[in-house]
Design a protein around this motif. Structure first.
Motif, PDB file in Angstrom:
ATOM      1  N   ASN A  48       0.822  -1.204   0.000  1.00  0.00           N
ATOM      2  CA  ASN A  48       0.000   0.000   0.000  1.00  0.00           C
ATOM      3  C   ASN A  48       0.862   1.263   0.000  1.00  0.00           C
ATOM      4  N   VAL A  49       1.973   1.246   0.736  1.00  0.00           N
ATOM      5  CA  VAL A  49       2.879   2.398   0.779  1.00  0.00           C
ATOM      6  C   VAL A  49       3.423   2.681  -0.626  1.00  0.00           C
ATOM      7  N   ILE A  50       3.893   1.630  -1.303  1.00  0.00           N
ATOM      8  CA  ILE A  50       4.476   1.813  -2.638  1.00  0.00           C
ATOM      9  C   ILE A  50       3.407   2.264  -3.635  1.00  0.00           C
ATOM     10  N   ALA A  51       2.234   1.669  -3.562  1.00  0.00           N
ATOM     11  CA  ALA A  51       1.146   2.071  -4.459  1.00  0.00           C
ATOM     12  C   ALA A  51       0.723   3.514  -4.181  1.00  0.00           C
ATOM     13  N   SER A  52       0.681   3.896  -2.911  1.00  0.00           N
ATOM     14  CA  SER A  52       0.303   5.259  -2.544  1.00  0.00           C
ATOM     15  C   SER A  52       1.341   6.267  -3.020  1.00  0.00           C
ATOM     16  N   ALA A  53       2.627   5.919  -2.900  1.00  0.00           N
ATOM     17  CA  ALA A  53       3.692   6.823  -3.351  1.00  0.00           C
ATOM     18  C   ALA A  53       3.598   7.032  -4.856  1.00  0.00           C
ATOM     19  N   GLU A  54       3.348   5.966  -5.603  1.00  0.00           N
ATOM     20  CA  GLU A  54       3.213   6.105  -7.059  1.00  0.00           C
ATOM     21  C   GLU A  54       2.011   6.970  -7.402  1.00  0.00           C
ATOM     22  N   ALA A  55       0.884   6.744  -6.728  1.00  0.00           N
ATOM     23  CA  ALA A  55      -0.329   7.514  -7.008  1.00  0.00           C
ATOM     24  C   ALA A  55      -0.139   8.991  -6.653  1.00  0.00           C
ATOM     25  N   ASN A  56       0.502   9.264  -5.520  1.00  0.00           N
ATOM     26  CA  ASN A  56       0.722  10.648  -5.107  1.00  0.00           C
ATOM     27  C   ASN A  56       1.646  11.383  -6.070  1.00  0.00           C
ATOM     28  N   LEU A  57       2.690  10.692  -6.539  1.00  0.00           N
ATOM     29  CA  LEU A  57       3.608  11.326  -7.481  1.00  0.00           C
ATOM     30  C   LEU A  57       2.908  11.613  -8.806  1.00  0.00           C
ATOM     31  N   LYS A  58       2.104  10.659  -9.261  1.00  0.00           N
ATOM     32  CA  LYS A  58       1.360  10.870 -10.508  1.00  0.00           C
ATOM     33  C   LYS A  58       0.398  12.049 -10.380  1.00  0.00           C
ATOM     34  N   GLU A  59      -0.224  12.178  -9.219  1.00  0.00           N
ATOM     35  CA  GLU A  59      -1.158  13.284  -9.003  1.00  0.00           C
ATOM     36  C   GLU A  59      -0.434  14.623  -8.980  1.00  0.00           C
ATOM     37  N   LEU A  60       0.653  14.711  -8.232  1.00  0.00           N
ATOM     38  CA  LEU A  60       1.368  15.979  -8.086  1.00  0.00           C
ATOM     39  C   LEU A  60       1.987  16.450  -9.402  1.00  0.00           C
ATOM     40  N   LEU A  61       2.572  15.529 -10.158  1.00  0.00           N
ATOM     41  CA  LEU A  61       3.230  15.878 -11.413  1.00  0.00           C
ATOM     42  C   LEU A  61       2.290  15.802 -12.616  1.00  0.00           C
ATOM     43  N   LYS A  62       1.051  15.409 -12.366  1.00  0.00           N
ATOM     44  CA  LYS A  62       0.066  15.259 -13.443  1.00  0.00           C
ATOM     45  C   LYS A  62       0.634  14.368 -14.552  1.00  0.00           C
ATOM     46  N   ILE A  63       1.166  13.237 -14.130  1.00  0.00           N
ATOM     47  CA  ILE A  63       1.777  12.298 -15.068  1.00  0.00           C
ATOM     48  C   ILE A  63       0.686  11.680 -15.941  1.00  0.00           C
ATOM     49  N   PRO A  64       0.816  11.790 -17.257  1.00  0.00           N
ATOM     50  CA  PRO A  64      -0.244  11.267 -18.132  1.00  0.00           C
ATOM     51  C   PRO A  64      -0.222   9.744 -18.217  1.00  0.00           C
ATOM     52  N   GLU A  65      -1.235   9.213 -18.869  1.00  0.00           N
ATOM     53  CA  GLU A  65      -1.272   7.775 -19.131  1.00  0.00           C
ATOM     54  C   GLU A  65      -0.064   7.385 -19.979  1.00  0.00           C
ATOM     55  N   GLY A  66       0.377   6.148 -19.815  1.00  0.00           N
ATOM     56  CA  GLY A  66       1.500   5.676 -20.607  1.00  0.00           C
ATOM     57  C   GLY A  66       2.837   5.827 -19.928  1.00  0.00           C
ATOM     58  N   TYR A  67       2.822   6.100 -18.613  1.00  0.00           N
ATOM     59  CA  TYR A  67       4.057   6.200 -17.829  1.00  0.00           C
ATOM     60  C   TYR A  67       3.952   5.332 -16.577  1.00  0.00           C
ATOM     61  N   ARG A  68       5.083   4.859 -16.126  1.00  0.00           N
ATOM     62  CA  ARG A  68       5.165   4.139 -14.862  1.00  0.00           C
ATOM     63  C   ARG A  68       6.114   4.875 -13.907  1.00  0.00           C
ATOM     64  N   VAL A  69       5.885   4.673 -12.623  1.00  0.00           N
ATOM     65  CA  VAL A  69       6.779   5.190 -11.587  1.00  0.00           C
ATOM     66  C   VAL A  69       7.463   4.004 -10.925  1.00  0.00           C
ATOM     67  N   LEU A  70       8.785   4.024 -10.882  1.00  0.00           N
ATOM     68  CA  LEU A  70       9.565   2.944 -10.280  1.00  0.00           C
ATOM     69  C   LEU A  70      10.355   3.489  -9.097  1.00  0.00           C
ATOM     70  N   PHE A  71      10.558   2.630  -8.102  1.00  0.00           N
ATOM     71  CA  PHE A  71      11.373   2.982  -6.940  1.00  0.00           C
ATOM     72  C   PHE A  71      12.560   2.019  -6.911  1.00  0.00           C
ATOM     73  N   LEU A  72      13.716   2.526  -7.296  1.00  0.00           N
ATOM     74  CA  LEU A  72      14.899   1.692  -7.476  1.00  0.00           C
ATOM     75  C   LEU A  72      15.985   2.051  -6.473  1.00  0.00           C
ATOM     76  N   GLN A  73      17.072   1.288  -6.535  1.00  0.00           N
ATOM     77  CA  GLN A  73      18.214   1.522  -5.658  1.00  0.00           C
ATOM     78  C   GLN A  73      19.443   1.895  -6.504  1.00  0.00           C
ATOM     79  N   GLY A  74      20.526   2.257  -5.837  1.00  0.00           N
ATOM     80  CA  GLY A  74      21.749   2.588  -6.546  1.00  0.00           C
ATOM     81  C   GLY A  74      21.950   4.062  -6.806  1.00  0.00           C
TER      82      GLY A  74
END
Length: 359
Positions: A48-74
């Motif tokens: 739920n935390v990861i899904a919420s972070a992706e949803a919040n980022l998409k909302e704030l940046l108004k990310i259109p359809e056809g994009y994904r948000v990934l949380f990576l390391q490195g």
């Protein structure tokens, strides 16, 4: 508590309400009986935390359809080589705009993979500005154009972004979420969280489905393929769960405080306080950037290095920490990301005026 104003460039200051929420939930996350740091990444709360972070980022940046948000390391550093690994083929050329140290590092990593071209550069003027859009010269058979949106060391920031027919890739580690912009102008955006988004340990990647499909064709270890991370919803391996949790709290804090429009207005107000002192005292304070001045990192010099050392030492005594400039530029650097309160910039401006008066 002896709280200071933290002007370090990263890891950097975090919003006070975020730290307070994390402290409250640290031992027992939402009545789970566990800390969020102890939970399995396969558990429902972490999903739920990861899904919420992706949803919040998409909302704030108004990310259109056809994009994904990934949380990576490195860190962003790993993106320097992952990008050419995934998208630079033998018959193509990677294009880079060189505006500072991190842009140069990304360019050098691409050279280890294949052909790379400098599409524009301000190195000859010591990175004191951003190239004009009309001065960007893209090579034939270009795989992508890479730029760094904000330069933490030199204090410059892109005011307009190029709109091209080839993929545009941006390192936005130090100014993501500081202002509105059109995500659709980019095919990939990446940001190490530790400057303007959260704590060290997680890197946010916003990537188009177009590039995910290209990544799927790359002959690479799975850990290096964006397509694999997208397919597994950022959980191909154990993700950095606690940093993502903090990132989500930061995103919620930005939403509660008016979103990116309010962040941009507040960031302009903060930067104006410091730049005004520099501009009104050119005999004592000299800004590094001559144009395209950053709202996130303000780099400037004093008449001599002894005064600069005294400035940093005296500032620490009054609770203004992290002001020493990068070794490649010297002088002073104030990093004033989203979480820096207006009061911090007001305190710095007042200190600068007082230091000027007594020296």
């Amino acid at each position: 508590m002896n709280k200071v104003f933290n002007f370090y460039p990263g890891p950097a200051t975090l919003p006070q309400p975020v730290l307070e929420t994390a402290r409250t939930e640290l031992l027992n996350y939402r009545d789970s009986g566990m800390s969020v740091m102890e939970m399995s990444h396969r558990s429902k709360p972490i999903e739920n935390v990861i899904a919420s972070a992706e949803a919040n980022l998409k909302e704030l940046l108004k990310i259109p359809e056809g994009y994904r948000v990934l949380f990576l390391q490195g860190g962003a550093t790993s993106q320097f080589f992952m990008i050419p690994f995934n998208f630079l083929t033998k018959d193509q050329t990677a294009n880079y705009v060189l505006t500072g140290s991190f842009a140069e590092k990304a360019y050098k990593e691409a050279l280890k993979t294949g052909s790379a071209h400098t599409a524009a550069s301000t190195k000859e003027e010591k990175f004191r500005s951003i190239p004009k859009l009309e001065d960007i010269s893209v090579s034939d058979n270009a795989a992508y154009l890479h730029l760094t949106s904000n330069n933490t060391i030199y204090g410059t920031q892109w005011q307009q972004f190029p709109q091209l027919s080839i993929p545009v890739v941006a390192d936005m580690s130090s100014d993501i979420l500081s202002r509105p912009f059109d995500v659709s102008n980019f095919d990939l955006i990446y940001a190490g969280a530790q400057k303007n988004l959260g704590p060290a340990g997680v890197t946010v990647v916003i990537i188009s489905e177009k590039l995910i499909n290209i990544s799927a064709q790359a002959k690479l270890p799975d850990m290096l393929k964006y397509s694999v991370h997208a397919e597994k919803d950022s959980m191909f391996n154990t993700p950095p769960t606690f940093p993502v949790y903090i990132v989500n709290l930061v995103l919620e804090w930005i939403k509660e405080n008016g979103g990116l429009e309010k962040m941009a207005a507040r960031n302009q107000e903060k930067a104006d306080m410091v730049y005004q002192v520099i501009d009104q005292n050119p005999d004592f304070y000299q800004g590094h950037a001559i144009s395209d001045r950053s709202l996130m990192n303000i780099s400037f010099r004093l008449p001599n290095e002894d005064l600069e050392k005294e400035f940093v030492h005296s500032a620490e005594k009054v609770g203004l920490v992290g002001l020493k400039g990068h070794r490649s530029v010297g002088g002073i650097r104030a990093s004033i990301y989203n979480a820096m309160p207006v009061e911090g910039c007001a305190a710095l401006a007042a200190f600068m005026l007082a230091f000027r008066k007594t020296h």
